[in-house]
Scaffold this motif. Structure first.
Motif, PDB file in Angstrom:
ATOM      1  N   SER A  24      27.285  73.531  57.701  1.00  0.00           N
ATOM      2  CA  SER A  24      26.860  74.634  56.835  1.00  0.00           C
ATOM      3  C   SER A  24      28.086  75.247  56.170  1.00  0.00           C
ATOM      4  O   SER A  24      29.126  75.423  56.803  1.00  0.00           O
ATOM      5  N   GLU A  25      27.945  75.534  54.892  1.00  0.00           N
ATOM      6  CA  GLU A  25      29.053  76.168  54.177  1.00  0.00           C
ATOM      7  C   GLU A  25      29.147  77.637  54.565  1.00  0.00           C
ATOM      8  O   GLU A  25      28.146  78.263  54.910  1.00  0.00           O
ATOM      9  N   SER A  26      30.344  78.160  54.485  1.00  0.00           N
ATOM     10  CA  SER A  26      30.570  79.566  54.798  1.00  0.00           C
ATOM     11  C   SER A  26      29.812  80.447  53.811  1.00  0.00           C
ATOM     12  O   SER A  26      29.893  80.251  52.593  1.00  0.00           O
ATOM     13  N   ALA A  27      29.067  81.422  54.334  1.00  0.00           N
ATOM     14  CA  ALA A  27      28.340  82.353  53.472  1.00  0.00           C
ATOM     15  C   ALA A  27      29.309  83.168  52.627  1.00  0.00           C
ATOM     16  O   ALA A  27      29.028  83.490  51.463  1.00  0.00           O
ATOM     17  N   LEU A  28      30.469  83.486  53.192  1.00  0.00           N
ATOM     18  CA  LEU A  28      31.479  84.245  52.441  1.00  0.00           C
ATOM     19  C   LEU A  28      32.021  83.418  51.280  1.00  0.00           C
ATOM     20  O   LEU A  28      32.238  83.945  50.186  1.00  0.00           O
ATOM     21  N   LYS A  29      32.197  82.129  51.509  1.00  0.00           N
ATOM     22  CA  LYS A  29      32.682  81.243  50.441  1.00  0.00           C
ATOM     23  C   LYS A  29      31.664  81.189  49.294  1.00  0.00           C
ATOM     24  O   LYS A  29      32.040  81.275  48.118  1.00  0.00           O
ATOM     25  N   ILE A  30      30.391  81.065  49.633  1.00  0.00           N
ATOM     26  CA  ILE A  30      29.336  81.044  48.614  1.00  0.00           C
ATOM     27  C   ILE A  30      29.326  82.361  47.839  1.00  0.00           C
ATOM     28  O   ILE A  30      29.201  82.389  46.613  1.00  0.00           O
ATOM     29  N   PHE A  31      29.488  83.463  48.560  1.00  0.00           N
ATOM     30  CA  PHE A  31      29.497  84.800  47.954  1.00  0.00           C
ATOM     31  C   PHE A  31      30.638  84.922  46.940  1.00  0.00           C
ATOM     32  O   PHE A  31      30.432  85.338  45.791  1.00  0.00           O
ATOM     33  N   LEU A  32      31.853  84.533  47.340  1.00  0.00           N
ATOM     34  CA  LEU A  32      33.025  84.643  46.459  1.00  0.00           C
ATOM     35  C   LEU A  32      32.918  83.687  45.271  1.00  0.00           C
ATOM     36  O   LEU A  32      33.246  84.050  44.135  1.00  0.00           O
ATOM     37  N   SER A  33      32.437  82.471  45.515  1.00  0.00           N
ATOM     38  CA  SER A  33      32.298  81.484  44.437  1.00  0.00           C
ATOM     39  C   SER A  33      31.285  81.951  43.397  1.00  0.00           C
ATOM     40  O   SER A  33      31.484  81.772  42.190  1.00  0.00           O
ATOM     41  N   GLY A  34      30.196  82.557  43.864  1.00  0.00           N
ATOM     42  CA  GLY A  34      29.198  83.088  42.940  1.00  0.00           C
ATOM     43  C   GLY A  34      29.760  84.192  42.073  1.00  0.00           C
ATOM     44  O   GLY A  34      29.462  84.276  40.878  1.00  0.00           O
ATOM     45  N   GLY A  35      30.605  85.045  42.653  1.00  0.00           N
ATOM     46  CA  GLY A  35      31.238  86.113  41.875  1.00  0.00           C
ATOM     47  C   GLY A  35      32.122  85.577  40.773  1.00  0.00           C
ATOM     48  O   GLY A  35      32.119  86.075  39.641  1.00  0.00           O
ATOM     49  N   ILE A  36      32.890  84.528  41.084  1.00  0.00           N
ATOM     50  CA  ILE A  36      33.766  83.908  40.076  1.00  0.00           C
ATOM     51  C   ILE A  36      32.921  83.276  38.964  1.00  0.00           C
ATOM     52  O   ILE A  36      33.239  83.398  37.779  1.00  0.00           O
ATOM     53  N   GLY A  37      31.826  82.638  39.345  1.00  0.00           N
ATOM     54  CA  GLY A  37      30.919  82.078  38.338  1.00  0.00           C
ATOM     55  C   GLY A  37      30.350  83.150  37.435  1.00  0.00           C
ATOM     56  O   GLY A  37      30.207  82.956  36.227  1.00  0.00           O
ATOM     57  N   GLY A  38      30.055  84.313  38.006  1.00  0.00           N
ATOM     58  CA  GLY A  38      29.510  85.418  37.219  1.00  0.00           C
ATOM     59  C   GLY A  38      30.491  85.958  36.201  1.00  0.00           C
ATOM     60  O   GLY A  38      30.111  86.303  35.080  1.00  0.00           O
ATOM     61  N   ILE A  39      31.762  86.059  36.589  1.00  0.00           N
ATOM     62  CA  ILE A  39      32.788  86.514  35.642  1.00  0.00           C
ATOM     63  C   ILE A  39      32.852  85.559  34.456  1.00  0.00           C
ATOM     64  O   ILE A  39      32.954  85.982  33.301  1.00  0.00           O
ATOM     65  N   CYS A  40      32.765  84.264  34.733  1.00  0.00           N
ATOM     66  CA  CYS A  40      32.798  83.247  33.660  1.00  0.00           C
ATOM     67  C   CYS A  40      31.620  83.430  32.704  1.00  0.00           C
ATOM     68  O   CYS A  40      31.786  83.340  31.478  1.00  0.00           O
ATOM     69  N   VAL A  41      30.430  83.703  33.247  1.00  0.00           N
ATOM     70  CA  VAL A  41      29.247  83.803  32.393  1.00  0.00           C
ATOM     71  C   VAL A  41      29.333  85.012  31.466  1.00  0.00           C
ATOM     72  O   VAL A  41      28.925  84.951  30.296  1.00  0.00           O
ATOM     73  N   VAL A  42      29.888  86.131  31.939  1.00  0.00           N
ATOM     74  CA  VAL A  42      29.994  87.321  31.099  1.00  0.00           C
ATOM     75  C   VAL A  42      31.019  87.136  29.990  1.00  0.00           C
ATOM     76  O   VAL A  42      30.772  87.472  28.827  1.00  0.00           O
ATOM     77  N   LEU A  43      32.182  86.608  30.333  1.00  0.00           N
ATOM     78  CA  LEU A  43      33.234  86.438  29.326  1.00  0.00           C
ATOM     79  C   LEU A  43      32.802  85.511  28.201  1.00  0.00           C
ATOM     80  O   LEU A  43      33.144  85.716  27.035  1.00  0.00           O
ATOM     81  N   VAL A  44      32.014  84.501  28.533  1.00  0.00           N
ATOM     82  CA  VAL A  44      31.567  83.546  27.515  1.00  0.00           C
ATOM     83  C   VAL A  44      30.346  84.065  26.754  1.00  0.00           C
ATOM     84  O   VAL A  44      30.242  83.892  25.534  1.00  0.00           O
ATOM     85  N   GLY A  45      29.419  84.722  27.464  1.00  0.00           N
ATOM     86  CA  GLY A  45      28.119  85.001  26.861  1.00  0.00           C
ATOM     87  C   GLY A  45      27.834  86.410  26.385  1.00  0.00           C
ATOM     88  O   GLY A  45      26.796  86.640  25.752  1.00  0.00           O
ATOM     89  N   HIS A  46      28.737  87.378  26.627  1.00  0.00           N
ATOM     90  CA  HIS A  46      28.393  88.769  26.307  1.00  0.00           C
ATOM     91  C   HIS A  46      28.103  89.036  24.825  1.00  0.00           C
ATOM     92  O   HIS A  46      27.145  89.764  24.523  1.00  0.00           O
ATOM     93  N   PRO A  47      28.895  88.508  23.880  1.00  0.00           N
ATOM     94  CA  PRO A  47      28.589  88.815  22.469  1.00  0.00           C
ATOM     95  C   PRO A  47      27.155  88.469  22.067  1.00  0.00           C
ATOM     96  O   PRO A  47      26.488  89.265  21.393  1.00  0.00           O
ATOM     97  N   LEU A  48      26.668  87.316  22.505  1.00  0.00           N
ATOM     98  CA  LEU A  48      25.300  86.930  22.144  1.00  0.00           C
ATOM     99  C   LEU A  48      24.270  87.705  22.955  1.00  0.00           C
ATOM    100  O   LEU A  48      23.142  87.911  22.503  1.00  0.00           O
TER     101      LEU A  48
END
Length: 309
Positions: A24-48
């Motif tokens: 099983s993957e670490s829940a903390l690792k999944i939590f941190l990875s999801g946060g990094i993915g979220g930062i990427c989505v905002v920087l790319v998609g906010h104008p639209l």
């Protein structure tokens, strides 16, 4: 001369290879990875995203109401900072939002494995269920963040940033006002998350099958980006009607609507069913690159943080 025991061992068929169960993957690792993915989505998609919200809340017959017209008008009047108006709210909230979303998805899968102890691999339907489950804990952070973002995106010069906007909303209606649209957020995010995670997993499985791979870890960055982009488009094709209702409800001044059903009733009466799909063009245009960046950022950080397992 070979002994009987040695002779038997020499011709004994090799023992079948036993596949080790994945740890099983670490829940903390999944939590941190999801946060990094979220930062990427905002920087790319906010104008639209800003263009989408302004289209959804624009008056009937407003000028420059198309995607290009709204984009050009915003850029001409407000420049690049105008295209990122309201970005502070989702950028500050996005780490916990996406972190909780991916964590919730992981918890949903763990719940299913707990309920089905004999199942080695979860089905696509199981993963869709886990995706829908992820929207429940996420809403606690998403609803007030979206409320602040919608108000900031539809007002110019009234507030001096996210915290000033949050304080103004609180002064007008208290905590209840900050969480206005929570039910509408759930109406959008539960089916949207089912489509989001479901399409991502389905696209990865199809690419594995077409390329003859046995594990998703073998997929190329292009495959991950494509799967993420398709997931984003699937999500918004499902989520746009409740998102229109949510945006109208959250951006409106206090007392404009009595609830989400009042928004729906007035929208149908004044603008018709087509209004439920306002903003779908910028949402879909934004969905592919933004969600491609999100899942790619998540997968890269997930590998980088592998030592946490």
């Amino acid at each position: 001369m070979t002994s009987a025991g040695e002779y038997t061992d020499a011709f004994e068929p090799p023992a079948p290879e036993v596949k080790k169960e994945k740890r099983s993957e670490s829940a903390l690792k999944i939590f941190l990875s999801g946060g990094i993915g979220g930062i990427c989505v905002v920087l790319v998609g906010h104008p639209l995203d800003l263009i989408k919200v302004r289209m959804q809340t624009a008056a009937v017959g407003a000028k420059n109401a198309s995607v290009l017209g709204m984009f050009a008008n915003t850029f001409a009047k407000e420049g690049i900072p105008g295209l990122y108006r309201g970005v502070s709210a989702p950028l500050l909230a996005v780490t916990p939002i996406f972190a909780i979303s991916f964590w919730g998805y992981d918890m949903g899968q763990r719940l299913i494995r707990w309920a089905k102890p004999d199942v080695r691999e979860l089905s696509l339907a199981d993963k869709c269920w886990a995706g829908g489950f992820s929207a429940i804990p996420t809403t606690a952070v998403v609803a007030p963040s979206e409320r602040i973002k919608c108000v900031m995106q539809t007002t110019t010069g009234k507030y001096n940033g996210m915290f000033d906007c949050a304080a103004g909303i609180y002064r007008e209606g208290g905590v209840r006002s900050l969480f206005r649209g929570t039910f509408a957020t759930l109406l959008r995010d539960v089916p949207g998350s089912i489509a989001w995670f479901g399409m991502y997993e389905y696209a990865k499985l199809e690419m594995m099958r077409l390329q003859g791979y046995e594990d998703t870890s073998q997929l190329s960055p292009i495959a991950v980006l494509t799967s993420g982009g398709l997931a984003g488009m699937a999500c918004w094709m499902v989520a746009i009607p409740p998102d229109v209702l949510k945006s109208r409800y959250q951006a409106a001044p206090e007392g404009t609507y009595t609830g989400i059903m009042d928004v729906y009733t007035k929208l149908m009466k004044e603008e018709g069913p087509g209004a439920l799909f306002k903003g779908i063009r910028p949402a879909l245009i934004r969905a592919f690159p933004a969600n491609a960046a999100c899942f790619f950022g998540m997968e890269v950080s997930r590998k980088f943080l592998g030592f946490m397992d």
